[in-house]
Design a protein around this motif. Structure first.
Motif, PDB file in Angstrom:
ATOM      1  N   HIS A  66     -23.821   3.835  -9.882  1.00 39.11           N
ATOM      2  CA  HIS A  66     -25.292   4.520 -10.979  1.00 39.11           C
ATOM      3  C   HIS A  66     -25.688   5.633 -11.625  1.00 39.11           C
ATOM      4  O   HIS A  66     -26.926   5.535 -12.276  1.00 39.11           O
ATOM      5  CB  HIS A  66     -27.206   4.375  -9.162  1.00 39.11           C
ATOM      6  CG  HIS A  66     -26.718   2.806  -8.747  1.00 39.11           C
ATOM      7  ND1 HIS A  66     -27.043   1.672  -9.136  1.00 39.11           N
ATOM      8  CD2 HIS A  66     -26.503   2.209  -7.555  1.00 39.11           C
ATOM      9  CE1 HIS A  66     -26.760  -0.054  -7.958  1.00 39.11           C
ATOM     10  NE2 HIS A  66     -26.533   1.291  -6.592  1.00 39.11           N
ATOM     11  N   VAL A  67     -24.771   6.432 -11.080  1.00 41.28           N
ATOM     12  CA  VAL A  67     -25.013   7.478 -11.594  1.00 41.28           C
ATOM     13  C   VAL A  67     -25.026   8.342 -12.670  1.00 41.28           C
ATOM     14  O   VAL A  67     -23.109   7.777 -12.668  1.00 41.28           O
ATOM     15  CB  VAL A  67     -25.177   9.142 -10.558  1.00 41.28           C
ATOM     16  CG1 VAL A  67     -26.860   8.576  -9.420  1.00 41.28           C
ATOM     17  CG2 VAL A  67     -24.142   9.041  -9.790  1.00 41.28           C
ATOM     18  N   ALA A  68     -25.022   9.187 -13.753  1.00 38.68           N
ATOM     19  CA  ALA A  68     -24.248  10.166 -14.429  1.00 38.68           C
ATOM     20  C   ALA A  68     -22.765  10.092 -13.455  1.00 38.68           C
ATOM     21  O   ALA A  68     -21.664  10.129 -14.746  1.00 38.68           O
ATOM     22  CB  ALA A  68     -25.068  11.203 -15.427  1.00 38.68           C
ATOM     23  N   SER A  69     -22.470  11.168 -12.593  1.00 45.94           N
ATOM     24  CA  SER A  69     -21.531  11.328 -11.738  1.00 45.94           C
ATOM     25  C   SER A  69     -21.780  11.841 -10.427  1.00 45.94           C
ATOM     26  O   SER A  69     -23.222  12.538 -10.474  1.00 45.94           O
ATOM     27  CB  SER A  69     -20.872  12.547 -13.089  1.00 45.94           C
ATOM     28  OG  SER A  69     -20.274  13.189 -12.511  1.00 45.94           O
ATOM     29  N   VAL A  70     -20.334  11.773 -10.004  1.00 42.87           N
ATOM     30  CA  VAL A  70     -20.624  12.455  -8.585  1.00 42.87           C
ATOM     31  C   VAL A  70     -19.166  13.340  -8.905  1.00 42.87           C
ATOM     32  O   VAL A  70     -18.630  13.233  -9.248  1.00 42.87           O
ATOM     33  CB  VAL A  70     -20.291  11.207  -7.260  1.00 42.87           C
ATOM     34  CG1 VAL A  70     -19.782  12.215  -6.359  1.00 42.87           C
ATOM     35  CG2 VAL A  70     -21.588  10.402  -7.357  1.00 42.87           C
ATOM     36  N   ALA A  71     -19.726  15.136  -7.866  1.00 45.59           N
ATOM     37  CA  ALA A  71     -18.523  15.784  -8.281  1.00 45.59           C
ATOM     38  C   ALA A  71     -18.559  16.639  -6.720  1.00 45.59           C
ATOM     39  O   ALA A  71     -20.631  16.892  -6.360  1.00 45.59           O
ATOM     40  CB  ALA A  71     -19.263  16.788  -9.154  1.00 45.59           C
ATOM     41  N   VAL A  72     -17.697  16.938  -6.568  1.00 45.39           N
ATOM     42  CA  VAL A  72     -17.451  17.208  -4.802  1.00 45.39           C
ATOM     43  C   VAL A  72     -17.436  19.032  -5.603  1.00 45.39           C
ATOM     44  O   VAL A  72     -16.344  19.505  -6.342  1.00 45.39           O
ATOM     45  CB  VAL A  72     -16.597  16.863  -4.366  1.00 45.39           C
ATOM     46  CG1 VAL A  72     -16.293  18.422  -3.263  1.00 45.39           C
ATOM     47  CG2 VAL A  72     -16.917  15.908  -4.334  1.00 45.39           C
ATOM     48  N   VAL A  73     -18.452  20.408  -5.243  1.00 43.84           N
ATOM     49  CA  VAL A  73     -17.885  21.724  -5.498  1.00 43.84           C
ATOM     50  C   VAL A  73     -17.270  22.200  -4.357  1.00 43.84           C
ATOM     51  O   VAL A  73     -18.123  22.172  -3.646  1.00 43.84           O
ATOM     52  CB  VAL A  73     -19.323  22.536  -6.575  1.00 43.84           C
ATOM     53  CG1 VAL A  73     -18.882  23.104  -6.915  1.00 43.84           C
ATOM     54  CG2 VAL A  73     -19.442  20.805  -6.762  1.00 43.84           C
TER      55      VAL A  73
END
Length: 279
Positions: A66-73
């Protein structure tokens, strides 16, 4: 009739309410960024035993389309976070990005590869000194040195008095780091020596620009997440809506800045899953 989605908690600040509203209004322009240890995975005595909460990856996979991106930081090496998180090959997470070592490393699910810089020479020098250094400071018993490739960390969680050991080592390790051109990154019963010039705030800001994000959610639980919180605050002052999630209330500075206060990885997973149902 279909069941109604689980209600979302209401952020305690207007900034947070505006951020959540913007994410829900245009999820395709939103980035969901989360820390690993303490946010997706429980804090454990042995960092090598940390694993993502069973509900965390399914929640991220539900959100990602659904989103532009998922990131794990994360402060961990990117490849380690991928293994401990179980992120590779997950349906829905084909475009996941893991920014490791505070953004110095990057793993992309699309390619399955890690991009990493050359190691800082000061890390090897500090690592070689640590055994004798810890013994000279009477801190060898119960402390544990974690090899992180681009950094090296001293854990005090196993010491007889973890907080006292942490405080006793903080200033000497700061001096040791400076001698080798490094900086100290304090966390929850851990002091990490790493190269300067990169933190979660720098990494997050650069990534948001790269993907053209119009809103952002960042969730974290530790002192290393404060720069990311600060980056979101700066972006909000410049007009980008953002939601700050304190994944735990142990760190006062994060709890004070958080728009939404949760109670560990299980609560984070529940929230992310509920967020997905509202998209």
């Amino acid at each position: 009739m279909g069941s109604q989605p689980e209600p979302l908690p209401t952020p305690v600040t207007q900034y947070g309410r505006d951020g959540l509203a913007a994410i829900l209004a245009r999820p395709e322009r939103a980035v969901i960024a989360v820390d690993f240890d303490g946010t997706l995975a429980e804090i454990v005595a042995d960092p090598e035993q940390a694993r993502a909460h069973p509900d965390a990856v399914p929640a991220l996979a539900a959100l990602a389309p659904h989103v532009a991106s998922v990131a794990v930081v994360t402060g961990r090496p990117a490849g380690v976070a991928v293994r401990y998180g179980g992120f590779a090959g997950v349906p829905g997470l084909e475009h996941l990005v893991v920014l490791g070592h505070y953004g110095a490393e990057r793993w992309d699910a699309v390619t399955g590869t890690v991009h990493t810089p050359d190691p800082h020479p000061g890390v090897a020098a500090a690592r070689a000194e640590l055994p004798g250094f810890l013994e000279a400071h009477g801190a060898w018993r119960g402390t544990w040195v974690e090899e992180k490739g681009q950094a090296v960390a001293v854990h005090t969680r196993r010491a007889q008095d973890p907080q006292a050991a942490f405080e006793a080592l903080r200033a000497p390790l700061t001096d040791l780091a400076a001698q080798h051109g490094l900086v100290i990154e304090p966390g929850r019963m851990v002091l990490e020596l790493r190269p300067p010039g990169m933190d979660k705030g720098v990494a997050l800001t650069a990534y948001l620009r790269e993907v053209g994000a119009e809103s952002v959610l960042y969730a974290g639980d530790d002192l290393g997440d404060l720069p990311a919180f600060g980056a979101v605050e700066k972006l909000r002052s410049d007009g980008m809506p953002g939601l700050l999630v304190a994944a735990d209330t142990v760190i006062d500075e994060l709890a004070e800045k958080g728009d939404l206060l949760l109670d560990g990885p299980a609560s984070v997973a529940t929230f992310l899953k509920a967020l997905a149902t509202h998209m």
